[in-house]
Design a protein around this motif. Structure first.
Motif, PDB file in Angstrom:
ATOM      1  N   ASN A 101       0.386  -1.387  -0.033  1.00  0.00           N
ATOM      2  CA  ASN A 101      -0.314   0.099  -0.069  1.00  0.00           C
ATOM      3  C   ASN A 101       0.605   1.699  -0.100  1.00  0.00           C
ATOM      4  N   ALA A 102       2.346   1.242  -0.018  1.00  0.00           N
ATOM      5  CA  ALA A 102       2.603   1.952  -0.279  1.00  0.00           C
ATOM      6  C   ALA A 102       3.160   2.465  -1.567  1.00  0.00           C
ATOM      7  N   THR A 103       3.530   4.146  -1.643  1.00  0.00           N
ATOM      8  CA  THR A 103       3.911   4.792  -3.081  1.00  0.00           C
ATOM      9  C   THR A 103       4.549   4.588  -3.526  1.00  0.00           C
ATOM     10  N   MET A 104       5.897   4.421  -2.627  1.00  0.00           N
ATOM     11  CA  MET A 104       7.477   4.016  -3.087  1.00  0.00           C
ATOM     12  C   MET A 104       7.645   2.844  -2.081  1.00  0.00           C
ATOM     13  N   LEU A 105       8.873   2.077  -2.271  1.00  0.00           N
ATOM     14  CA  LEU A 105       9.759   1.926  -1.426  1.00  0.00           C
ATOM     15  C   LEU A 105      11.260   1.946  -1.194  1.00  0.00           C
ATOM     16  N   ILE A 106      12.285   2.752   0.018  1.00  0.00           N
ATOM     17  CA  ILE A 106      13.390   3.063   0.199  1.00  0.00           C
ATOM     18  C   ILE A 106      14.214   1.966   0.825  1.00  0.00           C
ATOM     19  N   SER A 107      15.049   1.641   0.015  1.00  0.00           N
ATOM     20  CA  SER A 107      15.481  -0.066   0.699  1.00  0.00           C
ATOM     21  C   SER A 107      17.386  -0.048  -0.092  1.00  0.00           C
ATOM     22  N   GLY A 108      17.453  -0.707   0.596  1.00  0.00           N
ATOM     23  CA  GLY A 108      18.699  -1.135   0.400  1.00  0.00           C
ATOM     24  C   GLY A 108      19.162  -3.314  -0.044  1.00  0.00           C
ATOM     25  N   ARG A 109      17.588  -3.105   0.930  1.00  0.00           N
ATOM     26  CA  ARG A 109      17.588  -4.808   0.674  1.00  0.00           C
ATOM     27  C   ARG A 109      17.105  -5.821  -0.077  1.00  0.00           C
ATOM     28  N   PHE A 110      17.678  -6.783  -0.859  1.00  0.00           N
ATOM     29  CA  PHE A 110      17.171  -7.613  -2.681  1.00  0.00           C
ATOM     30  C   PHE A 110      16.187  -8.322  -1.823  1.00  0.00           C
ATOM     31  N   HIS A 111      15.419  -9.317  -1.067  1.00  0.00           N
ATOM     32  CA  HIS A 111      14.400  -9.274  -0.875  1.00  0.00           C
ATOM     33  C   HIS A 111      13.158  -8.288  -0.823  1.00  0.00           C
ATOM     34  N   TYR A 112      13.206  -7.930  -0.230  1.00  0.00           N
ATOM     35  CA  TYR A 112      12.411  -6.305   0.214  1.00  0.00           C
ATOM     36  C   TYR A 112      12.286  -5.311  -1.126  1.00  0.00           C
ATOM     37  N   SER A 113      12.673  -5.473  -2.364  1.00  0.00           N
ATOM     38  CA  SER A 113      12.965  -4.818  -3.174  1.00  0.00           C
ATOM     39  C   SER A 113      12.171  -5.915  -4.066  1.00  0.00           C
ATOM     40  N   ILE A 114      12.435  -7.243  -4.272  1.00  0.00           N
ATOM     41  CA  ILE A 114      11.774  -8.549  -4.956  1.00  0.00           C
ATOM     42  C   ILE A 114      10.071  -8.073  -5.078  1.00  0.00           C
ATOM     43  N   ILE A 115       9.655  -7.558  -3.342  1.00  0.00           N
ATOM     44  CA  ILE A 115       8.810  -8.040  -2.914  1.00  0.00           C
ATOM     45  C   ILE A 115       7.907  -7.262  -3.548  1.00  0.00           C
ATOM     46  N   ALA A 116       8.503  -5.818  -3.576  1.00  0.00           N
ATOM     47  CA  ALA A 116       7.997  -3.960  -3.558  1.00  0.00           C
ATOM     48  C   ALA A 116       7.599  -4.678  -5.316  1.00  0.00           C
ATOM     49  N   MET A 117       8.203  -5.404  -6.147  1.00  0.00           N
ATOM     50  CA  MET A 117       8.436  -5.323  -7.489  1.00  0.00           C
ATOM     51  C   MET A 117       6.868  -6.401  -8.173  1.00  0.00           C
ATOM     52  N   PHE A 118       6.654  -7.275  -6.827  1.00  0.00           N
ATOM     53  CA  PHE A 118       5.363  -8.481  -7.525  1.00  0.00           C
ATOM     54  C   PHE A 118       4.067  -7.610  -7.022  1.00  0.00           C
ATOM     55  N   LEU A 119       4.353  -6.766  -5.219  1.00  0.00           N
ATOM     56  CA  LEU A 119       3.228  -5.553  -5.267  1.00  0.00           C
ATOM     57  C   LEU A 119       3.248  -4.403  -6.089  1.00  0.00           C
ATOM     58  N   GLN A 120       3.317  -4.015  -7.081  1.00  0.00           N
ATOM     59  CA  GLN A 120       3.910  -3.100  -7.884  1.00  0.00           C
ATOM     60  C   GLN A 120       3.809  -1.792  -7.345  1.00  0.00           C
ATOM     61  N   CYS A 121       5.059  -1.973  -5.911  1.00  0.00           N
ATOM     62  CA  CYS A 121       5.625  -0.911  -5.208  1.00  0.00           C
ATOM     63  C   CYS A 121       6.568   0.149  -5.448  1.00  0.00           C
ATOM     64  N   PRO A 122       6.937   0.947  -7.110  1.00  0.00           N
ATOM     65  CA  PRO A 122       7.819   1.356  -7.227  1.00  0.00           C
ATOM     66  C   PRO A 122       9.327   1.640  -7.118  1.00  0.00           C
TER      67      PRO A 122
END
Length: 214
Positions: A123-144
């Motif tokens: 439900n976020a408009t965006m994720l800021i992270s240095g974590r590989f898995h967090y970014s994959i999760i965001a990708m599949f949840l359509q969160c830039p």
């Protein structure tokens, strides 16, 4: 059988003449089967940016993140500090949150369950992270997402594999705060440009299935 989940590590294996196969992270299989309608907003905000840590987070990183959050607040952004990782991440985010305890635009949320964690990112408009898995999760949840560097090349491998236009920001940048804000504003203008099409997500899921021998 050796499955390698991103192309940079795969090339290293090839150079060592170790036979391997390019696959992808298995989180993609779980996320592709998930009923995302169940992931309702559990934060105090209608719109917010999620900020998490990095494997290489330290006191210098805390100062950079603090300054970045101050700038995001100036831009009228709500920020959720998300702890879903190891103990060090919790300590880092707790220390960061101490600077903003009286600030209504900043919240610190600890993960209560897998669904709770996923809901915050979904439900976020965006994720800021240095974590590989967090970014994959965001990708599949359509969160830039804005991607920071880590202690390995896998974040670079993730961008190479997906061909997303994301710029990976280094903690060594003297003007990281400014670069981070620039990326946030750029992604906000064209969020779909920084999200994968369904066909690409399916391709990654199918690569992840290559981790299993039938």
């Amino acid at each position: 059988f050796i499955g390698i989940r991103e192309p940079i590590a795969k090339r290293l294996m090839d150079e060592l003449k170790i036979e391997s196969k390019l696959t992808f992270d298995c989180a993609s299989i779980y996320l592709s089967k998930l009923d995302q309608e169940l992931l309702v907003n559990v934060t105090p905000y209608q719109e917010y940016i999620v900020l998490s840590s990095s494997v290489i987070a330290n006191q210098k990183t805390e100062v950079i993140f603090k300054d970045s959050i101050i700038e995001l607040i100036r831009q009228n952004k709500n920020v959720v500090l998300l702890n879903g990782g190891p103990h060090e991440e919790k300590v880092f985010l707790e220390n960061l949150y101490k600077h903003f305890k009286s600030e209504k635009q900043v919240s610190f949320l600890e993960t209560k369950s897998v669904e709770h964690f996923l809901s915050i990112i979904k439900n976020a408009t965006m994720l800021i992270s240095g974590r590989f898995h967090y970014s994959i999760i965001a990708m599949f949840l359509q969160c830039p997402f804005v991607l920071l560097n880590s202690n390995t090349s896998k974040n670079f491998g993730l961008i190479e594999m997906t061909q997303l236009p994301n710029k990976i920001l280094s903690f060594d940048l003297a003007n990281l705060k400014d670069e981070l804000l620039r990326e946030v504003l750029k992604i906000e203008k064209e969020p779909k440009k920084y999200s994968l099409q369904e066909s690409e997500l399916k391709r990654l899921e199918n690569l992840a299935k290559g981790n299993f021998i039938t």
